[in-house]
Write a protein that holds these residues in place. Structure first.
Motif, short mmCIF file in Angstrom:
data_model
loop_
_atom_site.label_atom_id
_atom_site.label_comp_id
_atom_site.label_asym_id
_atom_site.label_seq_id
_atom_site.Cartn_x
_atom_site.Cartn_y
_atom_site.Cartn_z
N THR A 20 32.02 41.50 41.22
CA THR A 20 32.57 42.01 39.97
C THR A 20 32.20 43.47 39.80
O THR A 20 31.27 43.98 40.42
CB THR A 20 32.04 41.22 38.77
OG1 THR A 20 30.64 41.44 38.66
CG2 THR A 20 32.35 39.74 38.88
N ASP A 23 28.62 43.76 38.68
CA ASP A 23 27.65 43.70 39.78
C ASP A 23 27.55 45.06 40.47
O ASP A 23 26.48 45.52 40.82
CB ASP A 23 28.04 42.64 40.80
CG ASP A 23 27.97 41.23 40.26
OD1 ASP A 23 27.21 41.00 39.29
OD2 ASP A 23 28.67 40.36 40.80
N TRP A 55 37.69 49.39 32.83
CA TRP A 55 37.85 47.98 33.17
C TRP A 55 36.59 47.20 32.83
O TRP A 55 35.47 47.70 32.92
CB TRP A 55 38.16 47.84 34.65
CG TRP A 55 39.48 48.43 35.04
CD1 TRP A 55 40.63 48.43 34.30
CD2 TRP A 55 39.79 49.12 36.23
NE1 TRP A 55 41.63 49.06 34.98
CE2 TRP A 55 41.15 49.50 36.17
CE3 TRP A 55 39.06 49.45 37.37
CZ2 TRP A 55 41.78 50.17 37.20
CZ3 TRP A 55 39.70 50.13 38.39
CH2 TRP A 55 41.04 50.48 38.30
N ASN A 57 33.43 44.43 32.93
CA ASN A 57 32.46 44.04 33.95
C ASN A 57 32.84 42.77 34.70
O ASN A 57 32.47 42.58 35.84
CB ASN A 57 31.07 43.85 33.32
CG ASN A 57 30.41 45.16 32.99
OD1 ASN A 57 30.72 46.19 33.57
ND2 ASN A 57 29.50 45.13 32.04
N GLU A 58 33.58 41.86 34.07
CA GLU A 58 33.91 40.56 34.65
C GLU A 58 35.01 40.67 35.71
O GLU A 58 35.25 39.72 36.46
CB GLU A 58 34.37 39.57 33.58
CG GLU A 58 33.38 39.33 32.47
CD GLU A 58 33.38 40.45 31.42
OE1 GLU A 58 34.45 41.01 31.14
OE2 GLU A 58 32.29 40.77 30.92
N LEU A 59 35.70 41.79 35.77
CA LEU A 59 36.82 41.95 36.70
C LEU A 59 36.29 42.08 38.13
O LEU A 59 35.40 42.86 38.41
CB LEU A 59 37.61 43.21 36.32
CG LEU A 59 38.92 43.44 37.04
CD1 LEU A 59 39.90 42.31 36.75
CD2 LEU A 59 39.52 44.76 36.59
N ARG A 60 36.87 41.28 39.04
CA ARG A 60 36.47 41.32 40.44
C ARG A 60 37.31 42.35 41.20
O ARG A 60 38.48 42.55 40.89
CB ARG A 60 36.64 39.96 41.10
CG ARG A 60 35.69 38.93 40.56
CD ARG A 60 35.73 37.66 41.39
NE ARG A 60 34.76 36.72 40.89
CZ ARG A 60 33.48 36.70 41.21
NH1 ARG A 60 33.01 37.61 42.05
NH2 ARG A 60 32.67 35.81 40.71
N GLN A 63 40.44 41.04 42.50
CA GLN A 63 41.53 40.89 41.53
C GLN A 63 42.30 42.19 41.35
O GLN A 63 43.46 42.19 40.96
CB GLN A 63 40.98 40.44 40.17
CG GLN A 63 40.42 39.04 40.19
CD GLN A 63 39.71 38.71 38.88
OE1 GLN A 63 38.85 39.48 38.44
NE2 GLN A 63 40.07 37.60 38.28
#
Length: 102
Positions: A20, A23, A55, A57-60, A63
């Motif tokens: 993510t 991370d 964007w 933090n949860e966005l990988r 994705q």
């Protein structure tokens, strides 16, 4: 005793599930480099932290990859990597210095 194999999680279409943005940010890296590996394209762009910080933090990263389209040739599906100095030197082309004209 046999070695256990590492399982890499994947999306339904088989692409690897990457880390993510949160991370990545926790390591201190905030820039991303988007590049196309296809020999017909080979374009790249560095996304500055000011752009990437929009964007969540949860966005990988995995994705994000299908969403990018090369504005020069229309190719889809780039690779996206962290924009550290070592990565930039390996991926982005060096600037060509021209000799001064008299």
């Amino acid at each position: 005793m046999p070695c256990s194999r590492r399982h890499t999680p994947t999306h339904a279409d088989g692409r690897p599930l990457k880390i993510t943005l949160g991370d990545l940010r926790s390591t201190g890296v905030r820039d991303l480099i988007v590049f196309w590996l296809d020999y017909r394209c080979s374009h790249n762009v560095k996304l500055a932290a000011e752009y990437v910080d929009r964007w969540p933090n949860e966005l990988r990263i995995s994705q994000l990859e299908p969403r990018f389209v090369c504005t020069a040739c229309g190719m889809r599906g780039p690779c996206i990597v962290a924009g550290s100095n070592g990565t930039e030197q390996a991926i982005l082309p060096s600037k060509i210095r021209s000799a001064p004209m008299d």
